[in-house]
Design a protein around this motif. Structure first.
Motif, PDB file in Angstrom:
ATOM      1  N   GLY A  99     -23.902  41.286 -12.593  1.00  0.00           N
ATOM      2  CA  GLY A  99     -24.552  40.788 -14.025  1.00  0.00           C
ATOM      3  C   GLY A  99     -24.852  39.498 -13.978  1.00  0.00           C
ATOM      4  O   GLY A  99     -24.631  38.704 -12.901  1.00  0.00           O
ATOM      5  N   ASP A 103     -24.489  36.951 -19.564  1.00  0.00           N
ATOM      6  CA  ASP A 103     -23.908  38.071 -19.951  1.00  0.00           C
ATOM      7  C   ASP A 103     -22.458  37.793 -20.558  1.00  0.00           C
ATOM      8  O   ASP A 103     -22.304  38.312 -21.562  1.00  0.00           O
ATOM      9  CB  ASP A 103     -23.814  39.210 -19.109  1.00  0.00           C
ATOM     10  N   HIS A 301     -28.550  52.067 -19.916  1.00  0.00           N
ATOM     11  CA  HIS A 301     -29.800  51.677 -19.390  1.00  0.00           C
ATOM     12  C   HIS A 301     -30.846  52.954 -19.352  1.00  0.00           C
ATOM     13  O   HIS A 301     -30.484  53.738 -18.405  1.00  0.00           O
ATOM     14  CB  HIS A 301     -29.742  51.023 -17.931  1.00  0.00           C
ATOM     15  N   ASP A 362     -35.042  40.708 -17.314  1.00  0.00           N
ATOM     16  CA  ASP A 362     -34.918  41.666 -18.410  1.00  0.00           C
ATOM     17  C   ASP A 362     -35.147  43.108 -18.160  1.00  0.00           C
ATOM     18  O   ASP A 362     -34.996  43.823 -18.728  1.00  0.00           O
ATOM     19  CB  ASP A 362     -35.618  41.317 -19.516  1.00  0.00           C
ATOM     20  N   LEU A 392     -32.726  45.783 -18.955  1.00  0.00           N
ATOM     21  CA  LEU A 392     -31.442  45.351 -18.886  1.00  0.00           C
ATOM     22  C   LEU A 392     -30.468  45.188 -19.883  1.00  0.00           C
ATOM     23  O   LEU A 392     -29.220  45.666 -19.990  1.00  0.00           O
ATOM     24  CB  LEU A 392     -31.267  44.218 -17.962  1.00  0.00           C
ATOM     25  N   ARG A 393     -31.138  44.846 -21.165  1.00  0.00           N
ATOM     26  CA  ARG A 393     -30.258  44.221 -22.320  1.00  0.00           C
ATOM     27  C   ARG A 393     -30.889  45.226 -23.425  1.00  0.00           C
ATOM     28  O   ARG A 393     -31.765  44.635 -24.307  1.00  0.00           O
ATOM     29  CB  ARG A 393     -30.154  42.982 -22.498  1.00  0.00           C
ATOM     30  N   SER A 516     -26.122  42.737 -17.318  1.00  0.00           N
ATOM     31  CA  SER A 516     -27.681  42.866 -16.793  1.00  0.00           C
ATOM     32  C   SER A 516     -27.592  43.183 -15.282  1.00  0.00           C
ATOM     33  O   SER A 516     -28.031  42.794 -14.249  1.00  0.00           O
ATOM     34  CB  SER A 516     -28.169  41.400 -16.663  1.00  0.00           C
TER      35      SER A 516
END
Length: 539
Positions: A99, A103, A301, A362, A392-393, A516
């Motif tokens: 990640g 993060d 995700h 992202d 990713l988020r 991420s």
């Protein structure tokens, strides 16, 4: 049976704790795992994941499903999770991804002191035995073997070249805290000569080498039913072997450590009377400790796939030429550990920004050397390649709740995919970017026919229709026992369940926000850090 520590769940976190806590021969440790031994050829051979992931039949896999998802046209999603020693690290794609720096700094900003990037980096390094050796960001003495891929396919190199043709950065390391770019994943795979090319699950890394410790007891086929208490202190676990027979109890004189993952850990807490009373009383469960955050904050995700057929048979597919070739690859893998049988399938990687104004990527791409449809539960004749796109988020937040008070029933999983419209917007942008890469000149000789009709998608409405019809998880649920200092936090920054004693949760469920990238390496890091915190509390 009495122990100092009882660990519930032999997945990535549980294996780490079993190793670290039993390193002191005077400390008695018990590990309970609902599944089996996690050391069969299907686990050890990386490409054999295709036999376990679909869950038909359920081999080392809980093979859960979600409740109907309004954001996905009312479809039920599929949620494979590992059920064996090693947990999901026994059935995953072995991708080693930490990640982004931001993060973890974000976790610290939420009140999780000691969880910023600089604080967690030493635990990533401690766990790691990287084939490339040690440097300021990587370790070479840890239990977890991290390797370069054994023999990536030429088509995967072409994917990286295609990304470069569109001016995307190319990188050879996705674990330096800034992952932007395209390249090849490193994998949790043995690189020592004795097991070269085999999957290095968390069990193979941490647990199997210490199974002969006399102070470590590992019980497989042990389904936890309930945590026992004396007042507000956890004292042990009631379990049943094989789902049949009489209840058995193990006691913990120091701590019970729940390591059952983001879907099973909140279920066990609720079955033990810990959670939001509104979630418990409808099922006839007596509230032992009101904790409203249990099972909330589920993040995952969401994944959308573009796929093409190809005339190239130097990858995985269904056909005569490939069958003959695969046999040769299997034989070579058994001798050397090097061949297509050692593939993670998702060989190519990209972490990209859908807007240059963003502080970090992202979307994440997984380029796969096979046609992937419905988690490999739908098969197609011939050969092809696929590319996964995930945000990713995600902004969407879901829940894990109970269908009933039956401990052997599956949890009620509701990721609430696309419930926040910002997620759909990013997915559409990511799909457009990915199609541009797959249509770049470097992949021209491999492209034959687009699989799912996305070649005709031109408008946002076209893409929305495709995404809602086919998107599903890429297997990274977190957050359902989140750590923090707010009223919805389930554990504090030392991973102790708030308001109780002798009870911690140690797994991906404690992440306050989704990292991420893939979640196995961060889960192992969490357990390494937790082991230090647990041992520091011993007086």
């Amino acid at each position: 049976m009495q122990f100092d520590y009882v660990i519930v769940g032999g997945g990535s976190a549980g294996c780490v704790l079993a190793n670290r806590l039993s390193a002191n021969p005077g400390t008695r440790v018990c590990l309970l795992e609902a599944g089996g031994g996690g050391n069969s050829i299907l686990v050890r051979m990386p490409a054999a994941v295709v036999a376990m992931l679909p869950g038909r039949p359920k081999i080392n896999n809980w093979a859960f499903e979600t409740v109907p998802q309004p954001g996905l046209n009312g479809r039920k999603g599929y949620q494979p999770r590992g059920r064996a020693l090693g947990g999901s690290s026994a059935i995953n794609a072995m991708l080693y991804v930490r990640g982004q720096r931001q993060d973890y700094d974000g976790w610290a900003d939420l009140g999780c002191e000691g969880w910023d990037w600089d604080s967690v980096l030493p635990y990533f390094k401690r766990s790691e035995n990287n084939e490339r050796g040690a440097d300021d960001l990587h370790g070479a003495d840890g239990p977890l073997q991290v390797s370069d891929q054994k023999e990536e396919r030429p088509i995967t190199r072409a994917f990286v070249e295609a990304a470069a043709q569109l001016q995307h950065k190319v990188t050879d390391d996705f674990n330096r805290g800034d992952n932007e770019g395209a390249g090849l994943y490193q994998v949790t795979q043995f690189h020592d000569p004795a097991k070269n090319g085999e999957r290095c699950s968390a069990a193979a890394a941490y647990l199997f080498p210490v199974m002969d410790r006399p102070n470590l007891t590992v019980i497989t086929g042990a389904q936890a039913r309930e945590i026992t208490f004396d007042g507000h202190r956890a004292t042990g676990v009631i379990y049943r072997q094989g789902g049949k027979g009489a209840d058995l109890t193990v006691t913990a004189t120091r701590e019970v450590l729940v390591c059952s993952g983001a879907l099973k850990s909140p279920q066990l807490l609720k079955l033990s009377g810990i959670g939001d009373p509104e979630d418990l009383t409808p099922h006839g469960i007596t509230v032992r400790h009101a904790l409203p955050g249990v099972g909330k904050n589920l993040q995952d995700h969401l994944d959308f796939i573009l796929a093409y057929k190809t005339k190239d048979t130097d990858n995985f597919g269904i056909g005569a030429a490939g069958t003959v070739g695969l046999t040769k690859h299997l034989m070579r893998w058994r001798k050397t550990g090097v061949s297509m049988a050692a593939t993670p399938f998702a060989e190519g990687a990209a972490f990209l920004k859908t807007s240059p104004d963003l502080d970090r990527p992202d979307i994440q791409l997984h380029f796969t050397i096979a046609l992937v449809d419905d988690h490999a539960r739908k098969l197609h004749l011939g050969y092809g390649f696929s590319c996964h796109i995930c945000k990713l988020r995600p902004e969407s937040r879901g829940t894990v709740s109970l269908h009933s008070a039956d401990p052997f029933a599956a949890p009620a999983i509701d990721p609430a995919f696309l419930s926040d419209p910002r997620d759909l917007d990013t997915m559409i942008k990511g799909a457009r970017m990915t199609r541009e890469i797959l249509e770049a000149p470097a992949l021209a000789k491999y492209r034959h026919k687009e699989m799912f009709g996305t070649d005709t998608a031109r408008t946002d409405a076209d893409w929305e229709r495709h995404i809602r019809a086919r998107a599903d998880t890429i297997y990274h649920p977190v957050g359902t026992c989140k750590m923090g200092v707010d009223d919805m936090a389930v554990v504090d920054p030392q991973l102790r369940v708030r308001g109780l004693q002798g009870l911690r949760v140690v797994d991906a469920s404690v992440m306050p926000t989704l990292v991420s990238g893939n979640t196995n390496a961060p889960t192992i890091m969490i357990a390494e850090k937790a082991a230090d915190m647990i041992l520091a509390d011993v007086v």
